[in-house]
Scaffold this motif. Structure first.
Motif, PDB file in Angstrom:
ATOM      1  N   VAL A 205       0.873  -1.172   0.000  1.00  0.00           N
ATOM      2  CA  VAL A 205       0.000   0.000   0.000  1.00  0.00           C
ATOM      3  C   VAL A 205       0.910   1.221   0.000  1.00  0.00           C
ATOM      4  O   VAL A 205       1.648   1.463   0.957  1.00  0.00           O
ATOM      5  N   MET A 206       0.875   1.975  -1.091  1.00  0.00           N
ATOM      6  CA  MET A 206       1.769   3.116  -1.250  1.00  0.00           C
ATOM      7  C   MET A 206       1.144   4.383  -0.666  1.00  0.00           C
ATOM      8  O   MET A 206      -0.068   4.588  -0.755  1.00  0.00           O
ATOM      9  N   ILE A 207       2.008   5.207  -0.082  1.00  0.00           N
ATOM     10  CA  ILE A 207       1.515   6.466   0.481  1.00  0.00           C
ATOM     11  C   ILE A 207       1.988   7.667  -0.335  1.00  0.00           C
ATOM     12  O   ILE A 207       1.643   8.805  -0.020  1.00  0.00           O
ATOM     13  N   SER A 208       2.796   7.387  -1.372  1.00  0.00           N
ATOM     14  CA  SER A 208       3.198   8.464  -2.279  1.00  0.00           C
ATOM     15  C   SER A 208       3.520   7.876  -3.643  1.00  0.00           C
ATOM     16  O   SER A 208       3.842   6.695  -3.756  1.00  0.00           O
ATOM     17  N   ARG A 209       3.471   8.716  -4.670  1.00  0.00           N
ATOM     18  CA  ARG A 209       3.738   8.267  -6.037  1.00  0.00           C
ATOM     19  C   ARG A 209       5.184   8.569  -6.421  1.00  0.00           C
ATOM     20  O   ARG A 209       5.931   9.224  -5.693  1.00  0.00           O
ATOM     21  N   ALA A 210       5.567   8.111  -7.608  1.00  0.00           N
ATOM     22  CA  ALA A 210       6.948   8.256  -8.059  1.00  0.00           C
ATOM     23  C   ALA A 210       7.359   9.717  -8.234  1.00  0.00           C
ATOM     24  O   ALA A 210       8.540  10.051  -8.162  1.00  0.00           O
ATOM     25  N   ASP A 211       6.383  10.607  -8.461  1.00  0.00           N
ATOM     26  CA  ASP A 211       6.711  12.014  -8.686  1.00  0.00           C
ATOM     27  C   ASP A 211       6.684  12.856  -7.414  1.00  0.00           C
ATOM     28  O   ASP A 211       6.773  14.079  -7.465  1.00  0.00           O
ATOM     29  N   ASN A 212       6.589  12.199  -6.258  1.00  0.00           N
ATOM     30  CA  ASN A 212       6.509  12.931  -4.992  1.00  0.00           C
ATOM     31  C   ASN A 212       7.905  13.318  -4.511  1.00  0.00           C
ATOM     32  O   ASN A 212       8.702  12.466  -4.116  1.00  0.00           O
ATOM     33  N   GLU A 213       8.218  14.601  -4.558  1.00  0.00           N
ATOM     34  CA  GLU A 213       9.541  15.080  -4.156  1.00  0.00           C
ATOM     35  C   GLU A 213       9.745  14.958  -2.654  1.00  0.00           C
ATOM     36  O   GLU A 213      10.862  14.735  -2.172  1.00  0.00           O
ATOM     37  N   LEU A 214       8.664  15.104  -1.885  1.00  0.00           N
ATOM     38  CA  LEU A 214       8.773  15.050  -0.424  1.00  0.00           C
ATOM     39  C   LEU A 214       9.337  13.715   0.053  1.00  0.00           C
ATOM     40  O   LEU A 214      10.139  13.660   0.988  1.00  0.00           O
ATOM     41  N   THR A 215       8.918  12.633  -0.589  1.00  0.00           N
ATOM     42  CA  THR A 215       9.372  11.295  -0.198  1.00  0.00           C
ATOM     43  C   THR A 215      10.447  10.752  -1.141  1.00  0.00           C
ATOM     44  O   THR A 215      10.903   9.614  -0.956  1.00  0.00           O
ATOM     45  N   GLY A 216      10.842  11.544  -2.126  1.00  0.00           N
ATOM     46  CA  GLY A 216      11.867  11.091  -3.057  1.00  0.00           C
ATOM     47  C   GLY A 216      11.383  10.028  -4.023  1.00  0.00           C
ATOM     48  O   GLY A 216      12.180   9.303  -4.609  1.00  0.00           O
ATOM     49  N   GLY A 217      10.072   9.906  -4.169  1.00  0.00           N
ATOM     50  CA  GLY A 217       9.503   8.895  -5.057  1.00  0.00           C
ATOM     51  C   GLY A 217       8.470   8.049  -4.361  1.00  0.00           C
ATOM     52  O   GLY A 217       8.048   8.337  -3.239  1.00  0.00           O
ATOM     53  N   ALA A 218       8.077   6.968  -5.025  1.00  0.00           N
ATOM     54  CA  ALA A 218       7.057   6.072  -4.468  1.00  0.00           C
ATOM     55  C   ALA A 218       7.592   5.355  -3.240  1.00  0.00           C
ATOM     56  O   ALA A 218       8.701   4.818  -3.248  1.00  0.00           O
ATOM     57  N   ILE A 219       6.787   5.329  -2.183  1.00  0.00           N
ATOM     58  CA  ILE A 219       7.208   4.664  -0.948  1.00  0.00           C
ATOM     59  C   ILE A 219       5.993   4.044  -0.267  1.00  0.00           C
ATOM     60  O   ILE A 219       4.863   4.516  -0.428  1.00  0.00           O
ATOM     61  N   ASP A 220       6.241   2.976   0.483  1.00  0.00           N
ATOM     62  CA  ASP A 220       5.155   2.183   1.067  1.00  0.00           C
ATOM     63  C   ASP A 220       4.834   2.591   2.500  1.00  0.00           C
ATOM     64  O   ASP A 220       5.709   2.991   3.260  1.00  0.00           O
ATOM     65  N   GLY A 221       3.556   2.432   2.838  1.00  0.00           N
ATOM     66  CA  GLY A 221       3.122   2.642   4.211  1.00  0.00           C
ATOM     67  C   GLY A 221       2.804   1.325   4.904  1.00  0.00           C
ATOM     68  O   GLY A 221       2.867   1.214   6.124  1.00  0.00           O
ATOM     69  N   MET A 222       2.442   0.324   4.110  1.00  0.00           N
ATOM     70  CA  MET A 222       2.184  -1.004   4.643  1.00  0.00           C
ATOM     71  C   MET A 222       2.228  -2.003   3.489  1.00  0.00           C
ATOM     72  O   MET A 222       2.283  -1.614   2.327  1.00  0.00           O
ATOM     73  N   GLY A 223       2.218  -3.286   3.840  1.00  0.00           N
ATOM     74  CA  GLY A 223       2.234  -4.276   2.775  1.00  0.00           C
ATOM     75  C   GLY A 223       2.117  -5.694   3.281  1.00  0.00           C
ATOM     76  O   GLY A 223       2.153  -5.949   4.494  1.00  0.00           O
ATOM     77  N   ASN A 224       1.952  -6.601   2.345  1.00  0.00           N
ATOM     78  CA  ASN A 224       1.914  -8.040   2.622  1.00  0.00           C
ATOM     79  C   ASN A 224       2.840  -8.751   1.643  1.00  0.00           C
ATOM     80  O   ASN A 224       2.882  -8.403   0.460  1.00  0.00           O
ATOM     81  N   ILE A 225       3.548  -9.729   2.147  1.00  0.00           N
ATOM     82  CA  ILE A 225       4.382 -10.587   1.304  1.00  0.00           C
ATOM     83  C   ILE A 225       3.933 -12.022   1.512  1.00  0.00           C
ATOM     84  O   ILE A 225       3.754 -12.467   2.654  1.00  0.00           O
ATOM     85  N   VAL A 226       3.718 -12.740   0.429  1.00  0.00           N
ATOM     86  CA  VAL A 226       3.458 -14.175   0.499  1.00  0.00           C
ATOM     87  C   VAL A 226       4.694 -14.887  -0.043  1.00  0.00           C
ATOM     88  O   VAL A 226       5.081 -14.679  -1.200  1.00  0.00           O
ATOM     89  N   ALA A 227       5.325 -15.675   0.807  1.00  0.00           N
ATOM     90  CA  ALA A 227       6.515 -16.425   0.415  1.00  0.00           C
ATOM     91  C   ALA A 227       6.130 -17.873   0.159  1.00  0.00           C
ATOM     92  O   ALA A 227       5.473 -18.509   0.995  1.00  0.00           O
TER      93      ALA A 227
END
Length: 352
Positions: A205-227
């Motif tokens: 779940v991303m909290i910013s997009r690739a063009d967001n200068e504040l976060t330097g790009g796309a970055i996650d706020g939460m997520g799930n990984i299935v291994a």
């Protein structure tokens, strides 16, 4: 053998917690700290009972009194600092993550071996005896078919993001975000318990997009990984934008292990299934003769003591550092793939 003499880079609370462990270990000695300025270094060293503040990285690298360095700085500079110090012949214990990607971890470990020093990641659950106890109990629940490991807590720094203010905790240039900060605990615990998976699937779940200068790009706020392991799946859930109230669970064909904190287990249960019975849709027992046992974990106010003990043992040659270095390397490979699937790019990616 004389105590291993430590310099500490960083003056945050985690650094103070580590210095506490140095004071409680007879095989370690705290010399002093390095902060953002000499004034900050002097204040931290005096507060923590040290003897010698350090002005900068070169001051530590060239100091003959320093045997080892604990690094607790922003993720993005772990690699550069650790590489410089290892190249100067200093053992390094680096706060998680050991580096921002697997290529840098591999290069750091290789250089440290060439210089005859130890480079280790300060990953608490990997060294905590609670994790080892859970691993030892796995045969009792039969073939493991599924596991769920979780770590989620709301970060006050997310309030800064919502208010349009910059924070290092959500910044690709600092190699941060939910996966790198909290998800890493789940990933490394999984690797410590089950080894390397065949492949993974990440949904972030991303909290910013690739063009967001504040976060330097796309970055996650939460997520799930299935291994995927072939005979089992492991679900990892992590978040810095919500509070996760569920526990961890490992399901085997003969029973189930449940426990609380993935970073430092304190409470747990071992449930062993009795004889399975048919009940269709009726609200009756699924098995008869089930048993439950409490898992007793060793109480510890600051479980950084275990990573320090293992680090010292590696430096002294009593245990092989490879067992821990492999966990770090495999874990960063998994996280590299998870970031790739989520579209999270760090400016330093691919440059070892």
């Amino acid at each position: 053998m004389e105590p291993i003499r430590f310099a500490v880079i960083g003056t945050s609370m985690i650094s103070e917690n580590f210095i506490e462990t140095l004071a409680s270990n007879k095989e370690a000695l705290y010399l002093g700290s390095m902060g953002l300025s000499l004034k900050e270094s002097q204040a931290a060293t005096e507060t923590c009972g040290g003897m010698r503040p350090f002005a900068d990285l070169e001051d530590i690298a060239s100091c003959p009194e320093v045997d080892a360095v604990y690094i607790a700085t922003p993720n993005a500079i772990h690699y550069g600092q650790a590489l410089t110090l290892a190249d100067a012949g200093k053992h390094v214990l680096v706060e998680k993550p050991l580096s921002s990607d697997a290529a840098k971890v591999r290069h750091l470990i290789e250089l440290a071996r060439e210089r005859g020093v130890i480079a280790l990641e300060a990953m608490r659950p990997v060294h905590d005896p609670g994790t080892q106890k859970i691993k030892e109990l796995l045969p009792r629940i039969g073939r493991v078919r599924r596991a769920t490991l979780r770590y989620g807590k709301y970060s006050s720094r997310y309030d800064d993001v919502l208010a349009g203010r910059h924070t290092n905790i959500f910044d690709t240039r600092m190699a941060t975000g939910a996966l790198m900060d909290l998800g890493i605990y789940c990933v490394e615990s999984m690797v410590a318990l089950f080894g390397e998976p065949e492949d993974i699937t990440c949904a972030a779940v991303m909290i910013s997009r690739a063009d967001n200068e504040l976060t330097g790009g796309a970055i996650d706020g939460m997520g799930n990984i299935v291994a995927h392991y072939g005979d089992k799946v492991v679900n990892l859930a992590y978040s810095k934008v919500s509070q996760d109230l569920l526990g961890n669970q490992i399901e085997g064909e003969l029973g189930t292990i449940t426990f609380d904190h993935v970073d430092a287990p304190t409470n747990g249960r071992l449930h062993l299934r009795g004889k399975a019975v048919r009940n269709a849709a009726k609200a009756t027992a699924q098995s008869i003769g089930d048993t439950d046992e409490e898992i007793v974990f060793e109480p510890c106010d600051n479980n950084m003591v275990y990573e320090l003990e293992h680090f010292i043992s590696c430096v002294k040659g009593e245990i092989d550092a490879v067992r821990y270095q492999d966990i770090s390397l495999v874990s960063l490979k998994i996280m590299d793939e998870a970031r790739k699937q989520a579209g999270i790019v760090f400016p330093s990616d691919g440059r070892a």
